[in-house]
Design an enzyme around this catalytic site. Structure first.
Site, short mmCIF file in Angstrom:
data_model
loop_
_atom_site.label_atom_id
_atom_site.label_comp_id
_atom_site.label_asym_id
_atom_site.label_seq_id
_atom_site.Cartn_x
_atom_site.Cartn_y
_atom_site.Cartn_z
CD GLN A 1 32.74 23.91 13.76
OE1 GLN A 1 31.79 23.71 14.48
NE2 GLN A 1 33.00 23.16 12.71
CD GLU B 1 32.74 16.58 8.32
OE1 GLU B 1 32.50 16.59 7.10
OE2 GLU B 1 32.63 17.59 9.04
NE ARG C 1 33.71 12.70 13.51
CZ ARG C 1 34.59 12.50 14.48
NH1 ARG C 1 34.26 12.68 15.73
NH2 ARG C 1 35.82 12.14 14.20
CB CYS C 2 28.02 14.88 8.00
SG CYS C 2 26.61 15.98 8.14
#
Lengths: 806, 284
Positions: free
Chosen positions: A237, A760, A384-385
């Protein structure tokens, strides 16, 4: 002479720029199985490496015998810590300032830990080799409960640093203690709490779960010994950061390392960190002289690569009798597992947990986080945040509900009473953040009206009465959530990872015929960057989005950036894209003025061209300007049309939203049904409404999973009991409800196009909405707090403990 | 998650299977749909040198309805069970239960023979076969024999089948009366938290015949004789149903797992059995 100019609207539509629901350009290949993922890569002579993993959560390694494995036909090498030690690679630094064993060095600290690395012709032979490696273990007492970590009889996990009283984030008070991190004013908060008219206290646990992307982690490492160049294709990522880290720990010069992230099948934070699999593949390629692939299987992924959450948040919240919140206190016990491998900005060992005052104007607050070692897998990534923001949002949205119960107030009213008002922005929070913008009352009122909140409460009361009369065994829960995120890390002055400032970048080249390529420091894992960043650029430079190629992920070609996670791509790289576009436009203006034989200031931008002010029939389109930049000698202007921008954001962005979940709960079976889910998101300027809707659907579905069943659970011996998708809840279309999406639009005042990031938000706001619905259903029977995940048996336990069963 | 190397055999007759089993003994296993065996092999929890695929034997496939007797070949898939119209007409309970097994992808591969012969108490068909009082047809080196489904299961993964025998077919009498297969699961694809198959026949307001069985609530499928005794001869009033449900719960012996603790499972078993009885009654 230019004759007819199409109307402005027509020309804007042709660009597919900002605000267009442009179809995702990536999907043509993804939906046809034509993506190019790491495991699709085949190279001549490529070998496959895989791990011998520990069956124990805590054990000393007495011996490792690799003879039988090495004697198998097709096994080329078996690496152990002893082989890596001369290279200094048996341990590696983590992103959190700790270090982590690459291969077990004398002991193992969690089940699934990497013990030895077998390199073989293919993954079949590698697995045979794994079975043939004989490891002799001596089991040690296991620590799974972080609250027992500092007891006298607690086993010491990290003997390597047992006597170090100072860690990467300050003093350590016990060998199993990692750090204490504080934010806010402790004395003032305690004083406010002690004098409070009303005070509610609760332990809020956000359980351990896992990002579980569809594609697991993996890489192909290839060391070319002739030119000394190492290339690693992997599920990264943050490819540029990986290159720098790889250079620092391997000693290979950074220009001789090329990191490539090909298509990535979801990341959700799982692919931010550096894993032993990457290091071992690199070493194995150096040793064998051929490319080496490593790809996790699903059980490896769930057991060993980065988990998320595992925060025990003890909270206190105080208010006046009328419901005006006066103070918030939180002490978090953070279970980090065996190594502190969180992926947070360096100065934030608990991420942005101090956004835990949420959407509320809370004058006084204090937060302390203690990081603890246990015999569990390392991680603590932002699933996802943004960093620890889901934890913060869940904490405050539960505490608001708990306070509402204590006050006897409606939780929607309590929220409205305490929202930061629109006229208070930019707002300085008690825990040190400057919220850039927001309009919470508008979003809240819109949400409550959309679901007919009063009507729902009336229906709930009727259902409760029917339940009391024995006419039904189903209750209705109304789950509310108003969340504020903090994303877009971030300003270099306070955000870095291993000393690398968290700016991001975009480089644009306009081709002579008026099409373009843009390269970014980020990397899409399914977010649709090639679609949306082209839209930003289309609006900035007047070239149709379909004529702009987007490229990311190859460190040899893309400009340096810190990658994609924490909803940072749009706030940071999106800003860089707009700024680079503006540089292009500035140069284009000079070229246009020259071509039109007027002064630079006498032309003005008009969608896709520069026109002479007051004479719109005299213009040069971007296409014409692009060609001119390559074939005209323009005095004082360099040929070509290129620009690069490195963007250091002045502040974070603060997306927010209002969610309402209506849930039916069967008290006898513990089963749930989501009857309605309304999600209003305010992510500032909306680049592609269709992609936003898709992001919201995906994030809500992950939130549903987490709230209703998804967990990484350990038994008391540290065995993972949820290591397959049979027990680790991944919702299918069957379990996924229908979502109603909505929006308000409050642009970020400091972002070049006002965008804030959205990917997110639905996970951050969704989890409290689902969880609050469960709590709300049982509120009238006396429930104040019950820990997630709310799977069938845990909901049944709530009903059972409240005396709702015969 | 890679199985160790094995020899793959695909005979086209039952005799061919038996001779391979006789030759390789404990080193050989037959595979039907593979949903239970292959994962276990991939996790190397079992080491099998010879895998005998039953997929090539046409005599093991298909449904036949002969008068009052229904016979289903062992290699008939769950998808075929769910979509066979004649079978749905003759024994609608089979379709109802089949559609609750796992998901469509699994049902395309999974077979009724594999489902019942493996002895996994979590499988749905063994419980259903208790309800239907089915007969299993086995073939081995010594020839053919029949075993009642209610006598087949000894413990988890231990059955009356000998190592060198294979299950070739199941048969049962065409059911009559009301029926239901009720199942609670966590998600699509999951095994039952609790499931129950019920059949009820009513003549003149009195229950003349009944059958109640449970799935995944003990280490074998459970036929609930006491529950049946309570129902038969009664008018199926609320009190009787309560007694029958209690008897069924009493016959269960679940273990705690990720689906939940024992007290929860027993409670849900009661809810599911009651649902199944109520539903069967409504169709009787």
């Amino acid at each position: 002479m230019n004759e007819s100019i199409p109307p402005k609207e027509e020309r804007m539509a042709a660009l597919s720029g900002l605000g267009t629901s442009r179809k995702r350009v990536e999907d043509a290949r993804f939906t046809q199985g034509k993506g190019n993922y790491v495991d699709d890569m085949k190279m001549p002579g490529m070998l496959f490496g895989d791990f011998v993993r520990s069956p124990y959560a805590h054990a000393r390694i007495k011996s490792i015998n690799t003879e039988a494995a090495l004697s198998l036909p097709g096994v080329h090498a078996v690496l152990t810590a002893a082989d890596l030690e001369p290279l200094g690679l048996h341990w590696m630094p983590t992103l959190a300032g700790d270090k982590q064993m690459v291969l077990a060095d004398g002991k193992v600290l969690f089940q699934g830990q990497e013990v030895a690395y077998v390199v073989a012709d293919d993954r079949y032979v590698a697995d045979d080799g794994i079975q043939a490696v004989m490891v002799e273990y001596e089991e040690l007492p296991v620590l799974v409960d972080p609250f027992k970590a500092e007891l006298n009889d607690a086993p010491v996990l990290r003997e390597d640093i047992a006597d170090q009283s100072e860690g990467a984030h300050g003093p350590r008070r016990h060998p199993n203690h990692i750090f204490t991190w504080e934010s806010g004013d402790r004395a003032a908060t305690e004083s406010v709490l002690s004098e409070a008219e009303v005070m509610a206290e609760e332990m809020v646990y956000y359980h351990r779960t896992h990002p579980c992307p569809l594609e697991t982690c993996g890489c192909v490492a290839s060391m070319d010994k002739v030119n000394g160049k190492l290339t690693v294709w992997g599920t990264f990522q943050a490819p540029h950061a990986v290159r720098t880290v790889a250079s620092l720990i391997s000693g290979i010069a950074e220009h001789n390392i090329r990191i490539v992230s090909p298509d990535i099948g979801g990341g959700f934070g799982n692919k931010v960190g550096v894993y032993p699999g990457y290091i071992c593949a690199i070493v194995a390629s150096i040793v064998t002289g051929v490319p080496v692939k490593w790809v996790e299987d699903r059980m490896d992924n769930l057991m060993a690569t980065a988990f998320a959450r595992d925060y025990w948040m003890q909270g206190k919240i105080s208010a006046t009798k009328e419901g005006k919140i006066t103070g918030l206190w939180c002490h978090t016990t953070a279970d980090h597992g065996a190594f502190d491998a969180c992926a947070d900005p360096t100065k934030f060992p608990a991420g942005f947990m101090n956004i835990c005052t949420g959407s509320y104007d809370i004058p006084t607050a204090y937060l302390a986080v203690d990081g603890i070692y246990t015999n569990k897998a390392p991680g603590g990534v932002a699933y996802r945040c943004s960093f620890r923001v889901t934890e913060a949002a869940y904490f405050i949205e539960r505490m608001i509900e708990v306070l509402a119960i204590k006050l006897g107030m409606d939780a929607a009213d309590l929220r409205a009473k305490n929202f930061i008002r629109k006229d208070q922005f930019p707002y300085q929070s008690a825990l040190g953040w400057e919220y850039d913008s927001g309009d919470y009352h508008t979003s809240w009122n819109k949400a409550l009206a959309a679901v007919d909140y009063q009507g729902l409460r009336a229906e709930q009361a009727e259902r409760l009465a029917a339940f009391g009369r024995g006419e039904t065994r189903k209750l209705i829960g109304i789950g509310l959530s108003h969340f504020t995120e903090i994303v877009g890390a971030g300003p270099v002055k306070n955000c870095d990872i291993l000393g690398l400032g968290m700016f991001d970048s975009c480089e644009i080249r306009i081709h002579p015929t008026g099409s373009a390529i843009a390269r970014l420091g980020t990397i899409s894992q399914g977010q649709g960057h090639a679609t949306t960043f082209a839209q930003i650029l289309a609006s900035e430079i007047g070239i149709p989005a379909e004529d702009i190629t987007l490229e990311e992920g190859d460190t040899d070609t893309a400009p340096y950036g810190l990658g994609t996670y924490g909803s940072r791509s749009t706030p940071v790289a999106g800003a860089a894209t707009a700024m680079a576009g503006r540089k292009i436009r500035a140069k284009a203006q000079m070229i246009a003025a020259y071509l039109l034989e007027v002064h630079d200031n006498d032309v003005e931008w008009d969608v896709d061209r520069f026109s002479v002010k007051g004479a719109p029939e005299r213009f040069k389109t971007m296409k014409e300007i692009a060609f001119a930049s390559y074939n005209q000698a323009i005095p004082g202007v360099e040929p070509g049309l290129e620009a690069v921008s490195y963007y250091d954001p002045p502040n974070m962005t603060y997306p927010f939203g209002a969610y309402v979940c209506v849930m039916e709960i069967d008290v006898d079976t513990g089963t749930t049904e989501i009857r309605q889910f309304y999600a209003l998101d305010d992510c500032g300027t909306r680049i592609n409404p269709m992609i936003i809707e898709g992001q919201v659907h995906g994030g809500l579905t992950e939130a549903l999973a987490i709230a209703l069943g998804q967990e990484i659970a350990y038994d008391d011996q540290g065995n993972v009991t949820t290591g397959t998708l049979m027990d680790f809840f991944m919702p299918t279309a069957w379990e996924t409800p229908n979502y109603q999406t909505d929006f308000t639009e409050t642009p970020s005042p400091h972002h070049p196009i006002g965008a804030k990031g959205v990917g997110e938000s639905p996970n951050v706001g969704g989890v409290p909405a689902f969880s609050n619905a469960v709590h709300d259903a049982f509120k009238s029977f006396g429930l104040t707090q019950s820990h997630m995940p709310h799977d069938h048996w845990r909901i049944w336990k709530i009903a059972n403990s409240l005396g709702l069963h015969d | 998650m890679i199985a160790s190397a094995f020899e793959y055999h695909k005979p086209d007759t039952v005799d061919g299977v038996i001779s391979l089993l006789s030759k390789w003994g404990d080193d050989a296993r037959v595979v039907a749909g593979g949903h239970s065996l292959i994962p276990v092999m991939k996790q190397r929890m079992t080491d099998i040198s010879h895998l005998i695929d039953l997929g090539g034997i046409s005599e093991l496939k298909g449904v036949s309805i002969d008068g009052d007797t229904i016979t289903i070949g062992a290699m008939t898939t769950q998808h075929e069970l769910a979509t066979d119209e004649a079978l749905a007409e003759a024994a609608p309970l089979i379709r109802e239960a089949s559609l609750q097994i796992a998901d469509p992808q699994v049902r395309y591969m999974g077979t009724i023979g594999g489902n019942v012969a493996n002895g996994d108490p979590a499988n749905d068909m063994p419980g259903l076969m208790q309800t239907l009082d089915a007969t299993y047809h086995l073939t081995g080196p010594a020839g053919k024999r029949e075993v009642k489904a209610r006598d087949f299961y000894e413990a988890a993964y231990f059955t009356a089948r000998e190592d060198e025998e294979i299950l070739t077919a199941i048969s049962f009498a065409k059911p009559s009366g009301g029926f239901a297969y009720e199942k609670q699961k966590r998600k699509i694809g999951d095994y039952a938290t609790a499931a129950a198959g019920v059949m009820i026949t009513i003549v003149g307001g009195t229950c003349t015949a009944a059958s109640v069985a449970l799935t995944n609530l003990s280490d074998t499928p459970v036929y609930c004789g006491a529950a049946v005794d309570a129902l038969v001869g009664s008018s199926l009033d609320d009190t009787t149903i309560k007694v029958a449900v209690a008897a069924a719960v009493d016959a269960s012996d679940p273990v705690a797992d990720t689906r939940g603790p024992v007290d929860f499972k027993k409670y849900v078993a009661g809810v599911i059995v009651k649902k199944a009885i109520t539903s069967a009654l409504a169709r009787a």
